[in-house]
Write a protein that holds these residues in place. Structure first.
Motif, PDB file in Angstrom:
ATOM      1  N   CYS A  14       1.145  -1.091   0.055  1.00 18.76           N
ATOM      2  CA  CYS A  14      -0.039   0.078  -0.115  1.00 18.76           C
ATOM      3  C   CYS A  14       0.895   1.250  -0.147  1.00 18.76           C
ATOM      4  O   CYS A  14       0.325   2.365  -0.923  1.00 18.76           O
ATOM      5  N   VAL A  15       2.292   1.201   1.118  1.00 19.71           N
ATOM      6  CA  VAL A  15       2.812   2.207   0.497  1.00 19.71           C
ATOM      7  C   VAL A  15       3.611   2.234  -0.219  1.00 19.71           C
ATOM      8  O   VAL A  15       3.763   3.565  -1.454  1.00 19.71           O
ATOM      9  N   GLN A  16       4.423   1.566  -1.166  1.00 22.40           N
ATOM     10  CA  GLN A  16       5.001   1.449  -2.476  1.00 22.40           C
ATOM     11  C   GLN A  16       3.620   2.272  -3.368  1.00 22.40           C
ATOM     12  O   GLN A  16       3.951   3.198  -4.480  1.00 22.40           O
ATOM     13  N   ASP A  17       2.478   1.990  -3.438  1.00 19.59           N
ATOM     14  CA  ASP A  17       1.947   1.874  -4.743  1.00 19.59           C
ATOM     15  C   ASP A  17       1.867   3.656  -4.608  1.00 19.59           C
ATOM     16  O   ASP A  17       1.375   4.415  -4.979  1.00 19.59           O
ATOM     17  N   ALA A  18       1.616   4.192  -3.352  1.00 23.11           N
ATOM     18  CA  ALA A  18       0.939   5.644  -2.729  1.00 23.11           C
ATOM     19  C   ALA A  18       2.328   6.308  -3.716  1.00 23.11           C
ATOM     20  O   ALA A  18       1.891   6.962  -3.866  1.00 23.11           O
ATOM     21  N   LEU A  19       3.551   5.600  -2.971  1.00 25.53           N
ATOM     22  CA  LEU A  19       4.447   6.635  -3.410  1.00 25.53           C
ATOM     23  C   LEU A  19       4.735   6.405  -4.933  1.00 25.53           C
ATOM     24  O   LEU A  19       5.124   7.166  -5.964  1.00 25.53           O
ATOM     25  N   ASP A  20       4.527   5.210  -5.901  1.00 24.00           N
ATOM     26  CA  ASP A  20       4.566   5.467  -7.191  1.00 24.00           C
ATOM     27  C   ASP A  20       3.300   5.885  -7.686  1.00 24.00           C
ATOM     28  O   ASP A  20       4.173   6.533  -8.675  1.00 24.00           O
ATOM     29  N   ARG A  21       2.239   6.383  -7.034  1.00 24.97           N
ATOM     30  CA  ARG A  21       0.910   7.118  -8.046  1.00 24.97           C
ATOM     31  C   ARG A  21       1.570   8.676  -7.563  1.00 24.97           C
ATOM     32  O   ARG A  21       1.817   9.035  -8.679  1.00 24.97           O
ATOM     33  N   ALA A  22       2.573   8.671  -6.992  1.00 23.28           N
ATOM     34  CA  ALA A  22       2.891   9.922  -6.603  1.00 23.28           C
ATOM     35  C   ALA A  22       4.557  10.546  -7.566  1.00 23.28           C
ATOM     36  O   ALA A  22       4.992  11.884  -6.700  1.00 23.28           O
ATOM     37  N   GLY A  23       4.909   9.748  -7.990  1.00 26.60           N
ATOM     38  CA  GLY A  23       6.065  10.170  -8.985  1.00 26.60           C
ATOM     39  C   GLY A  23       7.290   9.276  -8.413  1.00 26.60           C
ATOM     40  O   GLY A  23       8.599   9.741  -8.882  1.00 26.60           O
ATOM     41  N   HIS A  24       7.539   8.836  -7.172  1.00 27.12           N
ATOM     42  CA  HIS A  24       8.380   8.176  -6.735  1.00 27.12           C
ATOM     43  C   HIS A  24       9.019   7.314  -7.412  1.00 27.12           C
ATOM     44  O   HIS A  24       7.948   6.600  -7.861  1.00 27.12           O
ATOM     45  N   VAL A  25      10.093   6.878  -7.266  1.00 24.86           N
ATOM     46  CA  VAL A  25      11.018   6.281  -7.952  1.00 24.86           C
ATOM     47  C   VAL A  25      11.455   5.362  -6.862  1.00 24.86           C
ATOM     48  O   VAL A  25      12.031   5.356  -5.184  1.00 24.86           O
ATOM     49  N   THR A  26      10.983   3.743  -7.050  1.00 21.85           N
ATOM     50  CA  THR A  26      10.462   2.913  -5.739  1.00 21.85           C
ATOM     51  C   THR A  26      11.433   1.288  -5.322  1.00 21.85           C
ATOM     52  O   THR A  26      11.330   1.406  -7.350  1.00 21.85           O
ATOM     53  N   ARG A  27      12.043   0.545  -4.651  1.00 22.48           N
ATOM     54  CA  ARG A  27      12.154  -0.516  -5.239  1.00 22.48           C
ATOM     55  C   ARG A  27      11.480  -1.498  -3.875  1.00 22.48           C
ATOM     56  O   ARG A  27      12.044  -0.658  -2.815  1.00 22.48           O
ATOM     57  N   LEU A  28      10.664  -2.610  -3.911  1.00 20.37           N
ATOM     58  CA  LEU A  28      10.491  -2.934  -3.321  1.00 20.37           C
ATOM     59  C   LEU A  28      11.275  -4.337  -2.480  1.00 20.37           C
ATOM     60  O   LEU A  28      12.063  -5.370  -3.724  1.00 20.37           O
ATOM     61  N   VAL A  29      11.935  -5.122  -1.706  1.00 22.00           N
ATOM     62  CA  VAL A  29      12.603  -5.845  -1.485  1.00 22.00           C
ATOM     63  C   VAL A  29      12.132  -7.103  -0.446  1.00 22.00           C
ATOM     64  O   VAL A  29      11.922  -6.274   0.651  1.00 22.00           O
ATOM     65  N   ASP A  30      12.172  -8.704  -1.220  1.00 21.38           N
ATOM     66  CA  ASP A  30      11.248  -8.467   0.462  1.00 21.38           C
ATOM     67  C   ASP A  30      11.455 -10.293   0.275  1.00 21.38           C
ATOM     68  O   ASP A  30      12.234 -10.637  -0.850  1.00 21.38           O
ATOM     69  N   PHE A  31      12.146 -10.326   1.127  1.00 28.99           N
ATOM     70  CA  PHE A  31      13.117 -11.195   1.579  1.00 28.99           C
ATOM     71  C   PHE A  31      12.387 -12.637   1.397  1.00 28.99           C
ATOM     72  O   PHE A  31      13.183 -13.856   1.392  1.00 28.99           O
ATOM     73  N   VAL A  32      10.838 -12.695   1.018  1.00 26.40           N
ATOM     74  CA  VAL A  32      10.443 -13.530   0.994  1.00 26.40           C
ATOM     75  C   VAL A  32      10.990 -14.615  -0.618  1.00 26.40           C
ATOM     76  O   VAL A  32      10.923 -15.743  -1.124  1.00 26.40           O
ATOM     77  N   ALA A  33      10.477 -13.735  -1.638  1.00 27.59           N
ATOM     78  CA  ALA A  33      10.725 -13.388  -2.717  1.00 27.59           C
ATOM     79  C   ALA A  33      12.372 -13.653  -3.654  1.00 27.59           C
ATOM     80  O   ALA A  33      12.834 -14.115  -4.040  1.00 27.59           O
ATOM     81  N   GLU A  34      13.450 -13.025  -1.996  1.00 27.60           N
ATOM     82  CA  GLU A  34      14.451 -12.581  -2.499  1.00 27.60           C
ATOM     83  C   GLU A  34      14.806 -12.992  -1.367  1.00 27.60           C
ATOM     84  O   GLU A  34      16.019 -12.444  -0.433  1.00 27.60           O
ATOM     85  N   PRO A  35      15.295 -14.131  -0.682  1.00 30.68           N
ATOM     86  CA  PRO A  35      15.791 -14.542   0.342  1.00 30.68           C
ATOM     87  C   PRO A  35      17.003 -14.244   0.570  1.00 30.68           C
ATOM     88  O   PRO A  35      17.475 -13.726   1.460  1.00 30.68           O
ATOM     89  N   GLU A  36      17.602 -13.973  -0.578  1.00 30.74           N
ATOM     90  CA  GLU A  36      19.186 -13.923  -0.470  1.00 30.74           C
ATOM     91  C   GLU A  36      19.674 -12.269  -0.592  1.00 30.74           C
ATOM     92  O   GLU A  36      21.163 -12.174  -0.066  1.00 30.74           O
ATOM     93  N   LYS A  37      18.678 -11.625   0.082  1.00 30.00           N
ATOM     94  CA  LYS A  37      18.790  -9.960  -0.485  1.00 30.00           C
ATOM     95  C   LYS A  37      19.356  -9.961   1.515  1.00 30.00           C
ATOM     96  O   LYS A  37      19.146  -9.202   2.137  1.00 30.00           O
ATOM     97  N   LEU A  38      18.753 -10.733   2.087  1.00 31.68           N
ATOM     98  CA  LEU A  38      18.509 -11.150   3.359  1.00 31.68           C
ATOM     99  C   LEU A  38      20.494 -10.638   4.176  1.00 31.68           C
ATOM    100  O   LEU A  38      20.329 -10.361   4.847  1.00 31.68           O
ATOM    101  N   VAL A  39      21.177 -11.805   3.759  1.00 32.88           N
ATOM    102  CA  VAL A  39      22.155 -11.866   3.870  1.00 32.88           C
ATOM    103  C   VAL A  39      23.295 -10.919   2.857  1.00 32.88           C
ATOM    104  O   VAL A  39      24.257 -10.345   3.166  1.00 32.88           O
ATOM    105  N   GLU A  40      22.893 -10.440   1.398  1.00 30.61           N
ATOM    106  CA  GLU A  40      23.544 -10.002   0.463  1.00 30.61           C
ATOM    107  C   GLU A  40      23.245  -8.347   0.228  1.00 30.61           C
ATOM    108  O   GLU A  40      21.539  -8.466   0.171  1.00 30.61           O
TER     109      GLU A  40
END
Length: 447
Positions: A14-40
């Motif tokens: 919900c937060v990311q969607d609001a930021l995207d609609r306002a024209g901000h550049v966002t990236r979502l890092v989710d540790f279920v979708a990308e578990p390696e990002k928790l370490v790297e």
């Protein structure tokens, strides 16, 4: 995190969607979708203005007396060290329901610039508009109403949806409204987390679009995330009618219900709607303990709820937690008698012990501040509760899973330190126990 079933990150989306609609550049890092990002931590390398973290759970659901707090602290320290090594200095923000419970305490312990309690969209829009004004403040701000909730259809990225549909019997949350819970349950902090929200009801056309998109992505189970689904019965009926009209193949749904209001028409509507479970939480089935818990209904309402459910062949789950304020041998016997006489074997969900959370009546009774409750602390109860439950419940309820739960709870309870001060509604001195928070041990029940 161990002890928790992965849950789709609805709030941060919900937060990311609001930021995207306002024209901000966002990236979502989710540790279920990308578990390696928790370490790297290479994802920290971009020159971000703001990095936000969300904490859903402070404690594991399935591990008795555990806590994630020390893991969160260690992770935040790793992030700050990596940013320092790279010469980067973004504003660090945290929110989410778990964080919201302990916002002031966690802002300091995690080394954050700002924390957000409650709904985060509008607060994050303010922060992203002028990040520099929040740098180094160590402040906690409260979320407020976001008008986009009523107008913007929330569509999730396909890659994120795929990561969660791969889980066995995957479920996704759907938010239908935002309104502060009217109930006053002594253990529940929902009203505090939700904040002062008078009640935005999502329009049916927006809700329909979201449910259709979820179904197309492969989800067949949804959970309506309202604190209490039928607290406003007229709107709840509209949502159920919508689900029936959509008639999406294989779609089932569930939610948290209350036995009151729950009329005959509602019971009839639920039948054939795909409802997977009608979940109610009287928490006790003894009227005195229910009053002590601040329930707005009594056992007579639970009886009527069960009658209507039986009449319409509705699948029911009844949550009961022994060990609440004023729990005695007789109150356990009273609850067990109700369970034995009214519930089928698979309808009871049972636990022992109440985790005390900030901004609740239980915390006020104990006179404990937020920082004292960060590590698992349970309301005082008589350890004989475990024996009483086994003695009073019919053997048909004492399945291996329930017995293992009881044994694990009793083992943890034996580690509890005796409470020095007993609140008015607790059992007599000499029989009450309270787990005292150990600092930095990783487990609030170690000593």
């Amino acid at each position: 995190m161990g002890g928790n079933q992965p849950i789709f990150p609805l709030g941060v989306r919900c937060v990311q969607d609001a930021l995207d609609r306002a024209g901000h550049v966002t990236r979502l890092v989710d540790f279920v979708a990308e578990p390696e990002k928790l370490v790297e931590l290479e994802w920290l390398g971009s020159d971000w203005d703001v990095i936000g973290f969300t904490i859903r759970n402070i404690d594991p659901i399935d591990i008795t007396c555990g806590t994630h707090v020390d893991e969160y602290i260690a992770f935040a320290e790793r992030v700050r060290e990596e940013l320092g090594r790279r010469g980067l200095d973004p504003v660090l923000v945290c929110g989410g329901p778990g964080f919201s419970l302990f916002g002031s305490t966690l802002v300091d312990r995690l080394g954050l610039d700002v924390g957000v309690i409650g709904p985060g969209e509008q607060a994050m829009l303010d922060i992203a508009k002028d990040p520099g004004s929040f740098k180094g403040r160590g402040a906690v701000i409260h979320g407020r109403r976001h008008p986009g909730f009523l107008t913007d259809t929330l569509r999730h990225p396909a890659s994120l949806m795929a990561a969660y549909t791969n889980a066995y019997r995957a479920m996704i949350g759907v938010e239908t409204r935002r309104k502060t819970c009217y109930q006053t349950c002594a253990y529940c902090p929902y009203a505090y987390i939700d904040g002062d929200n008078a009640g935005d009801l999502k329009p049916m056309d927006v809700l329909a679009d979201e449910i259709r998109a979820i179904h197309r992505a492969g989800f067949r189970r949804i959970f309506f995330t309202d604190g209490i689904f039928n607290s406003e019965l007229r709107y709840a009926k509209q949502v159920v009618e919508l689900v029936r009209e959509l008639a999406l193949e294989g779609l089932t749904w569930s939610a948290y219900f209350t036995p009151k209001p729950f009329d005959d028409d509602f019971g009839e509507m639920l039948h054939g709607s795909g409802v997977e479970a009608v979940v109610v939480s009287p928490d006790s089935l003894d009227d005195t303990v229910m009053r002590n818990l601040g329930k707005s209904f009594g056992t007579q309402h639970v009886v009527r709820f069960l009658e209507r459910s039986r009449k319409n062949d509705l699948p029911v789950k009844v949550n009961v937690v022994f060990g609440g304020p004023g729990e005695t041998r007789e109150s356990v016997r009273s609850s067990a008698r109700f369970i034995n006489e009214n519930l089928a074997d698979d309808e009871l969900v049972m636990h022992v012990g109440y985790r005390v959370l900030p901004a609740t009546a239980l915390a006020r009774q104990l006179g404990m501040g937020d920082d004292q409750l960060l590590y698992p602390t349970f309301y005082p109860f008589d350890l004989d509760v475990f024996n009483w439950v086994i003695q009073e419940l019919d053997s048909r309820f004492l399945n291996p899973g329930l017995m293992m739960n009881l044994m694990a709870g009793r083992a943890s309870a034996r580690k509890m330190a005796r409470a020095r001060n007993t609140p008015v509604l607790a059992p007599a001195p000499g029989t009450t126990f309270l787990p005292l928070a150990s600092r930095g041990s990783g487990n609030g029940c170690d000593r």
